[in-house]
Design a protein around this motif. Sequence first.
Motif, PDB file in Angstrom:
ATOM      1  N   GLU A  69      19.139  -4.210  11.042  1.00 23.62           N
ATOM      2  CA  GLU A  69      19.429  -2.990  10.293  1.00 23.62           C
ATOM      3  C   GLU A  69      19.688  -3.280   8.817  1.00 23.62           C
ATOM      4  OE1 GLU A  69      19.295   0.119  11.476  1.00 23.62           O
ATOM      5  OE2 GLU A  69      18.537  -0.784  13.331  1.00 23.62           O
ATOM      6  N   GLU A  70      20.097  -4.510   8.501  1.00 26.81           N
ATOM      7  CA  GLU A  70      20.420  -4.859   7.114  1.00 26.81           C
ATOM      8  C   GLU A  70      19.219  -5.359   6.318  1.00 26.81           C
ATOM      9  OE1 GLU A  70      25.063  -6.294   7.540  1.00 26.81           O
ATOM     10  OE2 GLU A  70      23.480  -7.808   7.421  1.00 26.81           O
ATOM     11  N   MET A  71      18.117  -5.680   6.983  1.00 23.40           N
ATOM     12  CA  MET A  71      16.987  -6.314   6.318  1.00 23.40           C
ATOM     13  C   MET A  71      16.258  -5.324   5.414  1.00 23.40           C
ATOM     14  SD  MET A  71      15.510  -8.817   9.354  1.00 23.40           S
ATOM     15  CE  MET A  71      14.543  -7.490  10.045  1.00 23.40           C
ATOM     16  N   ALA A  72      15.737  -5.836   4.302  1.00 25.99           N
ATOM     17  CA  ALA A  72      15.065  -4.977   3.326  1.00 25.99           C
ATOM     18  C   ALA A  72      13.784  -4.376   3.871  1.00 25.99           C
ATOM     19  CB  ALA A  72      14.781  -5.768   2.048  1.00 25.99           C
ATOM     20  N   VAL A  73      13.109  -5.102   4.746  1.00 22.74           N
ATOM     21  CA  VAL A  73      11.858  -4.603   5.344  1.00 22.74           C
ATOM     22  C   VAL A  73      11.901  -4.850   6.844  1.00 22.74           C
ATOM     23  CG1 VAL A  73      10.541  -5.028   3.226  1.00 22.74           C
ATOM     24  CG2 VAL A  73      10.631  -6.797   4.997  1.00 22.74           C
ATOM     25  N   PRO A  74      11.097  -4.127   7.627  1.00 18.56           N
ATOM     26  CA  PRO A  74      11.070  -4.341   9.083  1.00 18.56           C
ATOM     27  C   PRO A  74      10.597  -5.743   9.440  1.00 18.56           C
ATOM     28  CG  PRO A  74      10.014  -2.265   8.481  1.00 18.56           C
ATOM     29  CD  PRO A  74      10.238  -3.008   7.208  1.00 18.56           C
ATOM     30  N   LEU A  75      10.955  -6.193  10.629  1.00 18.06           N
ATOM     31  CA  LEU A  75      10.623  -7.538  11.096  1.00 18.06           C
ATOM     32  C   LEU A  75       9.122  -7.809  11.004  1.00 18.06           C
ATOM     33  CD1 LEU A  75      12.605  -9.669  12.263  1.00 18.06           C
ATOM     34  CD2 LEU A  75      11.767  -9.062  14.533  1.00 18.06           C
ATOM     35  N   PHE A 121      11.049 -14.898   6.280  1.00 18.76           N
ATOM     36  CA  PHE A 121      12.128 -14.302   7.061  1.00 18.76           C
ATOM     37  C   PHE A 121      13.469 -14.956   6.730  1.00 18.76           C
ATOM     38  CE2 PHE A 121      14.561 -14.462  11.154  1.00 18.76           C
ATOM     39  CZ  PHE A 121      14.940 -13.129  11.177  1.00 18.76           C
ATOM     40  N   PHE A 122      13.511 -16.287   6.641  1.00 21.31           N
ATOM     41  CA  PHE A 122      14.755 -16.994   6.334  1.00 21.31           C
ATOM     42  C   PHE A 122      15.320 -16.582   4.977  1.00 21.31           C
ATOM     43  CE2 PHE A 122      13.367 -20.828   9.083  1.00 21.31           C
ATOM     44  CZ  PHE A 122      14.009 -20.303  10.186  1.00 21.31           C
ATOM     45  N   THR A 123      14.447 -16.310   4.020  1.00 29.41           N
ATOM     46  CA  THR A 123      14.888 -16.008   2.652  1.00 29.41           C
ATOM     47  C   THR A 123      14.919 -14.503   2.382  1.00 29.41           C
ATOM     48  OG1 THR A 123      12.617 -16.243   1.809  1.00 29.41           O
ATOM     49  CG2 THR A 123      13.993 -18.214   1.801  1.00 29.41           C
ATOM     50  N   ARG A 124      15.030 -13.716   3.426  1.00 29.66           N
ATOM     51  CA  ARG A 124      14.974 -12.261   3.320  1.00 29.66           C
ATOM     52  C   ARG A 124      16.074 -11.703   2.398  1.00 29.66           C
ATOM     53  NH1 ARG A 124      16.910 -13.975   8.104  1.00 29.66           N
ATOM     54  NH2 ARG A 124      19.019 -13.338   8.716  1.00 29.66           N
ATOM     55  N   SER A 125      15.766 -10.569   1.812  1.00 34.83           N
ATOM     56  CA  SER A 125      16.744  -9.805   1.045  1.00 34.83           C
ATOM     57  C   SER A 125      17.357  -8.731   1.934  1.00 34.83           C
ATOM     58  CB  SER A 125      16.065  -9.155  -0.164  1.00 34.83           C
ATOM     59  OG  SER A 125      15.556 -10.135  -1.036  1.00 34.83           O
ATOM     60  N   LEU A 126      18.412  -8.120   1.442  1.00 35.75           N
ATOM     61  CA  LEU A 126      19.073  -7.035   2.167  1.00 35.75           C
ATOM     62  C   LEU A 126      18.672  -5.684   1.575  1.00 35.75           C
ATOM     63  CD1 LEU A 126      22.697  -8.473   2.461  1.00 35.75           C
ATOM     64  CD2 LEU A 126      20.853  -8.614   4.141  1.00 35.75           C
ATOM     65  N   LYS A 127      18.836  -4.652   2.365  1.00 37.11           N
ATOM     66  CA  LYS A 127      18.631  -3.300   1.850  1.00 37.11           C
ATOM     67  C   LYS A 127      19.616  -3.038   0.714  1.00 37.11           C
ATOM     68  CE  LYS A 127      17.212  -1.093   6.195  1.00 37.11           C
ATOM     69  NZ  LYS A 127      17.652  -0.123   7.238  1.00 37.11           N
ATOM     70  N   PRO A 128      19.194  -2.329  -0.334  1.00 37.20           N
ATOM     71  CA  PRO A 128      20.141  -1.960  -1.402  1.00 37.20           C
ATOM     72  C   PRO A 128      21.325  -1.196  -0.835  1.00 37.20           C
ATOM     73  CG  PRO A 128      17.873  -1.511  -2.069  1.00 37.20           C
ATOM     74  CD  PRO A 128      17.821  -1.881  -0.615  1.00 37.20           C
ATOM     75  N   SER A 132      24.348 -20.568   9.119  1.00 35.76           N
ATOM     76  CA  SER A 132      23.488 -20.932  10.242  1.00 35.76           C
ATOM     77  C   SER A 132      22.120 -20.269  10.057  1.00 35.76           C
ATOM     78  CB  SER A 132      24.123 -20.468  11.555  1.00 35.76           C
ATOM     79  OG  SER A 132      23.921 -19.074  11.730  1.00 35.76           O
ATOM     80  N   PRO A 133      21.139 -20.602  10.895  1.00 33.87           N
ATOM     81  CA  PRO A 133      19.815 -19.980  10.756  1.00 33.87           C
ATOM     82  C   PRO A 133      19.832 -18.461  10.858  1.00 33.87           C
ATOM     83  CG  PRO A 133      19.660 -21.926  12.122  1.00 33.87           C
ATOM     84  CD  PRO A 133      21.115 -21.700  11.875  1.00 33.87           C
ATOM     85  N   ARG A 134      20.845 -17.868  11.461  1.00 35.98           N
ATOM     86  CA  ARG A 134      20.857 -16.405  11.614  1.00 35.98           C
ATOM     87  C   ARG A 134      21.389 -15.695  10.378  1.00 35.98           C
ATOM     88  NH1 ARG A 134      26.011 -14.454  12.832  1.00 35.98           N
ATOM     89  NH2 ARG A 134      27.506 -16.055  13.442  1.00 35.98           N
ATOM     90  N   HIS A 135      22.022 -16.427   9.467  1.00 38.36           N
ATOM     91  CA  HIS A 135      22.657 -15.774   8.326  1.00 38.36           C
ATOM     92  C   HIS A 135      21.664 -15.443   7.206  1.00 38.36           C
ATOM     93  CE1 HIS A 135      26.580 -17.587   9.864  1.00 38.36           C
ATOM     94  NE2 HIS A 135      26.821 -16.290   9.754  1.00 38.36           N
ATOM     95  N   TYR A 136      22.013 -14.445   6.455  1.00 38.79           N
ATOM     96  CA  TYR A 136      21.349 -14.115   5.181  1.00 38.79           C
ATOM     97  C   TYR A 136      21.533 -15.333   4.266  1.00 38.79           C
ATOM     98  CZ  TYR A 136      21.426 -11.727   0.561  1.00 38.79           C
ATOM     99  OH  TYR A 136      21.236 -11.344  -0.742  1.00 38.79           O
ATOM    100  N   HIS A 137      20.440 -15.808   3.638  1.00 44.61           N
ATOM    101  CA  HIS A 137      20.452 -17.102   2.967  1.00 44.61           C
ATOM    102  C   HIS A 137      20.571 -17.042   1.446  1.00 44.61           C
ATOM    103  CE1 HIS A 137      19.600 -18.691   6.818  1.00 44.61           C
ATOM    104  NE2 HIS A 137      19.124 -19.831   6.407  1.00 44.61           N
ATOM    105  N   ARG A 138      20.878 -15.869   0.903  1.00 44.21           N
ATOM    106  CA  ARG A 138      20.988 -15.782  -0.559  1.00 44.21           C
ATOM    107  C   ARG A 138      22.443 -15.955  -0.993  1.00 44.21           C
ATOM    108  NH1 ARG A 138      16.194 -14.329  -3.177  1.00 44.21           N
ATOM    109  NH2 ARG A 138      14.547 -14.226  -1.592  1.00 44.21           N
TER     110      ARG A 138
END
Length: 260
Positions: free
Chosen positions: A47-53, A62-69, A134-140
């Motif tokens: 739900e937090e990802m900027a774009v759908p999977l 995917f690892f370097t994904r941004s979040l929704k504003p 961890s690998p599941r976390h937002y990486h920015r």
Amino acid sequence: MLKTFLKIFVELTGNPFMSRQLMTVTKSGWSRKMIPLFANVYKVNQEEMAVPLSEYTSLQHFFTRSLKPGTRSVKGDENTFVSPVDGVVNAFGLISDVTDYTVKNKQIVLEEMLGSGEKADKYKNGMYIIFYLSPRHYHRIHSPVTGKIMANWTLGGKSYPVNHFGIKYGNRPLSTNFRTITEIKSTQNNVAVVKVGALNVNSVHLTHPGETIQQGEELAYFSFGSTVILLIENENFQISSALCEGKEIKYGEKIGFISH
């Protein structure tokens, strides 16, 4: 068993050849087929990802994904520090309370980590906070304060795992791995944001172009899960009472403040 396999896949040893092979695989287009598996196993909050999977083109994307504003709010001011990352609080405390300025059973040696005794001395009366991604976390990675970027420098060669086993059995990975340090001067003090790589490739990428940075503004990102260490100069810095070891935290949340 599946999660163990995926952890081995992501959190490799310090072998340079294997690290390069992993980078090649995660950048490839066919690696996108593994994205739903990773998202499911690691319980990524989609739900937090900027774009759908389905729109991520590779595992690295995917690892370097941004979040929704608007997904995060920064809860700080000039006297307050906020978490620079989404992650787990591994440890924190007074640097002066640990022998020879080492923490986590000598896994961090400040002089070694920062590159000189002169740089380390600046922080000897301050505080440290260690965050694990961890690998599941937002990486920015974001700035914990508003201030001026005084310097960026890179140290280290090989990079070993920074998970539980790497910390326990590795050769001081938190202070010897490939790492990029950003020093920021705020109105109150200096803070060093130490971004520790987890592979024998440059998995730390600086993204902030200017000399000044606002609290919560993006500073860098990891290609893979790793560790961020904050070193805070001011001896009057107080850790937030809500902080504890093992706590899940999100960037922008309050982690401490300057007491007067």
